[in-house]
Design an enzyme around this catalytic site. Structure first.
Site, mmCIF file in Angstrom:
data_model
loop_
_atom_site.group_PDB
_atom_site.id
_atom_site.type_symbol
_atom_site.label_atom_id
_atom_site.label_comp_id
_atom_site.label_asym_id
_atom_site.label_seq_id
_atom_site.Cartn_x
_atom_site.Cartn_y
_atom_site.Cartn_z
ATOM 1 N N GLY A 1 0.816 -1.217 0.000
ATOM 2 C CA GLY A 1 0.000 0.000 0.000
ATOM 3 C C GLY A 1 0.839 1.250 0.000
ATOM 4 O O GLY A 1 2.078 1.219 0.096
ATOM 5 N N GLY B 1 -7.278 -4.905 2.577
ATOM 6 C CA GLY B 1 -7.573 -5.489 1.269
ATOM 7 C C GLY B 1 -7.935 -4.467 0.220
ATOM 8 O O GLY B 1 -8.253 -4.822 -0.909
ATOM 9 N N GLY B 2 -7.853 -3.172 0.598
ATOM 10 C CA GLY B 2 -8.119 -2.130 -0.391
ATOM 11 C C GLY B 2 -7.182 -2.236 -1.584
ATOM 12 O O GLY B 2 -7.531 -1.860 -2.696
ATOM 13 N N GLY B 3 -5.993 -2.779 -1.336
ATOM 14 C CA GLY B 3 -5.034 -2.976 -2.429
ATOM 15 C C GLY B 3 -5.105 -4.378 -3.013
ATOM 16 O O GLY B 3 -4.318 -4.730 -3.896
ATOM 17 N N GLU C 1 -1.257 -10.870 2.920
ATOM 18 C CA GLU C 1 -1.023 -9.989 4.077
ATOM 19 C C GLU C 1 -1.402 -10.708 5.375
ATOM 20 O O GLU C 1 -0.698 -10.606 6.378
ATOM 21 C CB GLU C 1 -1.846 -8.700 3.932
ATOM 22 N N GLY D 1 -0.189 -1.516 6.080
ATOM 23 C CA GLY D 1 -1.219 -0.490 6.150
ATOM 24 C C GLY D 1 -2.560 -1.097 6.507
ATOM 25 O O GLY D 1 -2.676 -2.304 6.736
ATOM 26 N N ALA D 2 -3.587 -0.258 6.555
ATOM 27 C CA ALA D 2 -4.951 -0.740 6.804
ATOM 28 C C ALA D 2 -5.929 0.245 6.185
ATOM 29 O O ALA D 2 -5.613 1.424 6.007
ATOM 30 C CB ALA D 2 -5.225 -0.877 8.296
ATOM 31 N N ASP D 3 -7.104 -0.248 5.864
ATOM 32 C CA ASP D 3 -8.157 0.628 5.358
ATOM 33 C C ASP D 3 -8.976 1.209 6.502
ATOM 34 O O ASP D 3 -9.541 2.300 6.378
ATOM 35 C CB ASP D 3 -9.033 -0.148 4.378
HETATM 36 C C1 5RP Z 1 -3.666 -3.770 0.682
HETATM 37 C C2 5RP Z 1 -4.048 -3.189 1.988
HETATM 38 C C3 5RP Z 1 -3.484 -1.857 2.323
HETATM 39 O O1 5RP Z 1 -2.631 -2.003 3.396
HETATM 40 C C4 5RP Z 1 -4.591 -0.904 2.641
HETATM 41 O O2 5RP Z 1 -5.444 -0.850 1.498
HETATM 42 C C5 5RP Z 1 -4.071 0.465 2.977
HETATM 43 O O3 5RP Z 1 -3.399 1.007 1.887
HETATM 44 P P1 5RP Z 1 -2.951 2.536 1.844
HETATM 45 O O4 5RP Z 1 -1.861 2.704 2.829
HETATM 46 O O5 5RP Z 1 -2.526 2.714 0.398
HETATM 47 O O6 5RP Z 1 -4.171 3.365 2.157
HETATM 48 O O7 5RP Z 1 -4.753 -3.760 2.778
HETATM 49 O O8 5RP Z 1 -4.333 -4.975 0.449
#
Ligand code: 5RP
Length: 250
Positions: free
Chosen positions: A39, A108-110, A116, A95-97
């Site tokens: 992320g 899982g946003g990415g 992960e 990271g986290a959403d």
């Molecule tokens: C990827 C994730 C990322 O950690 C989550 O989407 C946060 O990403 P970012 O730091 O770009 O906001 O879970 O699967």
């Protein structure tokens, strides 16, 4: 006479991500095997770890959680190993959403949630990096990503729709669906505005045949490094695996 007030310089969201990403590297020490998350926030941690190896001579190996992170770490010359070679990792930074007051997460946003979670569960501690917009009292505002075997897509979508109060959408759409590093697809499921019992929901969805992984991380995260306009705050989970000085509890 007019006296001009000094301009207030607001940090951009990108600045906050960078601050959190770099600050989390205070958990990194020489000799560690580290899970490298995916992320735009943890990207800054990965860049900082590469600097620590290069400039401070630290001996660190990484396990990437996605092909994007593998490419970045390779470019930055971070030595990489496979999870199987490591057995246990000392730390995962990711990271986290969303993160809530119990340190539970939506991720899982990415699209990298499966690897992960595998990497985080193989680690003796997990530190999340985030800007303040990710902090919620209760999870659920962010649509829950669920990775699904491509061949089971329609059945899983129907099964989740029967328990999900909101929409269940195929990421990328039917014509050009997003494909994960594992060859799976992602359903973004609107369970919000609040998920009252994340642990129960995680189990319920995992029991559906064809589900690969659910983006709920319950009881895995030990600390969150969160950046906001007022600075960077490191929140340590009181009953987590890290002590107040950031070391792993015995
Ligand atoms: C990827 C994730 C990322 O950690 C989550 O989407 C946060 O990403 P970012 O730091 O770009 O906001 O879970 O699967």
């Amino acid at each position: 006479m007019h006296v001009l007030a000094p301009p207030v310089i607001m940090a951009s969201l990108e600045d906050l991500k960078e601050q959190a990403g770099i600050a989390a590297c205070s958990f990194v020490s020489d000799g560690m095997a580290i899970g490298l998350g995916t992320g735009s926030t943890v990207r800054y941690s990965i860049i900082e770890i590469a600097r620590m190896i290069r400039e401070e001579g630290m001996n660190i190996v990484g396990v990437p959680t996605s092909e994007i992170t593998r490419d970045l770490a390779t470019k930055l010359e971070i030595p990489l190993i496979e999870l199987d070679e490591a057995n246990t990792l000392d730390l995962t930074i990711d990271g986290a959403d969303e993160f809530d007051s119990r340190f539970d997460l939506i991720k899982g946003g990415g699209g990298a949630l499966t690897r992960e979670k595998i990497v985080a569960l193989a680690s003796r501690s997990m530190v999340v990096v985030a800007d303040h917009t990710k902090q919620v009292e209760t999870l659920g505002r962010f649509d829950l990503p669920v990775e699904v075997h491509a061949a089971s897509l329609l059945g899983v979508k129907d099964a989740i729709s029967s328990i999900c109060p909101g929409e269940v959408l195929l990421r990328g759409g039917e014509i050009a669906p997003f494909i994960t590093d594992n060859g799976g697809m992602i359903l973004d499921c609107s369970f919000g505005p609040i998920i009252a019992n994340p642990g129960h929901l995680e189990q319920e969805i995992r029991e559906i045949s064809g589900v690969v992984e659910v983006g709920l991380f319950v009881g895995i995260c030990d600390a969150v490094v969160v950046a906001s306009e007022v600075g960077v705050n490191t929140l340590i989970k009181p009953d987590g695996r890290l002590n107040s000085s950031g070391g792993v509890k015995d």
